[in-house]
Design a protein around this motif. Structure first.
Motif, short mmCIF file in Angstrom:
data_model
loop_
_atom_site.label_atom_id
_atom_site.label_comp_id
_atom_site.label_asym_id
_atom_site.label_seq_id
_atom_site.Cartn_x
_atom_site.Cartn_y
_atom_site.Cartn_z
N ASN A 114 35.27 29.45 36.80
CA ASN A 114 34.78 30.78 36.50
C ASN A 114 34.22 30.89 35.10
O ASN A 114 33.78 31.95 34.70
CB ASN A 114 35.91 31.79 36.72
N THR A 115 34.26 29.81 34.33
CA THR A 115 33.60 29.76 33.03
C THR A 115 32.34 28.95 33.22
O THR A 115 32.38 27.73 33.34
CB THR A 115 34.51 29.13 31.97
N GLY B 282 35.22 34.74 43.58
CA GLY B 282 36.13 33.62 43.41
C GLY B 282 35.64 32.44 44.22
O GLY B 282 34.66 32.55 44.94
N GLN C 276 36.45 39.76 41.21
CA GLN C 276 37.66 39.56 40.44
C GLN C 276 37.39 39.03 39.04
O GLN C 276 38.22 39.17 38.14
CB GLN C 276 38.56 38.53 41.13
N TYR C 277 36.25 38.35 38.87
CA TYR C 277 35.94 37.69 37.61
C TYR C 277 34.70 38.34 37.01
O TYR C 277 33.70 38.52 37.72
CB TYR C 277 35.70 36.20 37.85
N TYR D 176 34.56 36.37 29.07
CA TYR D 176 34.99 36.15 30.46
C TYR D 176 36.33 36.84 30.63
O TYR D 176 37.24 36.65 29.82
CB TYR D 176 35.08 34.65 30.73
N THR D 177 36.46 37.66 31.68
CA THR D 177 37.69 38.40 31.92
C THR D 177 38.06 38.28 33.40
O THR D 177 37.19 38.36 34.26
CB THR D 177 37.50 39.90 31.58
N TYR D 178 39.34 38.11 33.63
CA TYR D 178 39.84 38.08 35.01
C TYR D 178 40.57 39.40 35.29
O TYR D 178 41.42 39.81 34.51
CB TYR D 178 40.77 36.90 35.24
#
Lengths: 111, 113
Positions: free
Chosen positions: B100-101, A94, A31-32, A49-51
């Motif tokens: 997530n970073t 995730g 997902q990320y 960074y993209t979701y």
């Protein structure tokens, strides 16, 4: 089949060109999505960074994610010799899941 | 502000020996992860720690272990070193366990002879 596929290159382009870097993946649970730049013998530096699916732009960099095709891209506009490095795509599901990386693409920008 | 810091930067060990690598996360980050990067490959996930507990583990043998301290710094230990353990060991930090970073340090270069 590896979970994340990335052409190792080298990819050589003239200064000022638009660069397109790509990765494909097989795990639909990712997902990320991230792009890292790694200079020789240094640690990876987070670029984008993209979701989920969609586009994201930051200066000369644009990241695209197409989850339906399991394909992600990084575009670099007005490429500079200082952009010469290895570009790593990375992704995760995730939670506490670790990042899964591609092998990296070695990019060379010719002055 | 300081980024992720790792020590030592380079070290050489003999097969069968043990090694300890150290990492300090970015100030305010509570999660630390460890990765192994062999020459010509992307990094591979070894462990994630959050609030001093192991929250994730990659496909590495039990010779690899880690821990996180109350100040959120971390150590990676590798026992009974093999030639194939020669690699760049990267530490990464994020704000939380599900962060997530993720930011990486410069790594510790381990050569096993």
């Amino acid at each position: 089949q590896k979970e994340v596929e990335q052409d190792p290159g080298p990819l050589s382009v003239p200064e000022g060109a638009i660069v397109s870097l790509n990765c494909t993946y097989s795990n639909s649970a990712f997902q990320y999505f991230m792009w890292y730049r790694q200079y020789s013998r240094k640690g990876p530096e987070l670029l984008m960074y993209t979701y989920s699916s969609g586009n994201k732009e930051d200066g000369r960099f644009t990241a695209q994610v197409d989850k339906s095709s399991k394909y992600i891209s990084l575009f670099i506009r007005d490429s500079q010799p200082s952009d010469s490095a290895t570009y790593l795509c990375a992704m995760k599901r995730g939670g506490a899941d670790g990042l899964t990386f591609g092998k990296g693409t070695h990019l060379i920008i010719q002055p | 502000d300081a980024g992720v810091t790792q020590s030592p930067t380079h070290l050489i060990k003999t097969r069968g020996q043990q090694v300890t690598l150290r990492c300090s996360p970015i100030s305010g980050h509570k999660s630390v992860s460890w990765y192994q990067q062999v020459l010509g490959q992307g990094p591979q996930f070894i462990f994630q720690y959050y609030e001093k507990e192991e929250r994730g583990r990659g496909n590495f043998p039990d010779r690899f272990s880690a821990r996180q301290f109350p100040n959120y710094s971390s150590e990676l230990n590798v026992n009974a070193l093999l030639l194939g353990d020669s690699a760049l060991y990267l530490c990464a930090s994020s704000l939380e366990g599900s962060g997530n970073t993720i930011y990486f340090g410069e790594g510790s270069w381990l050569t096993v002879v």
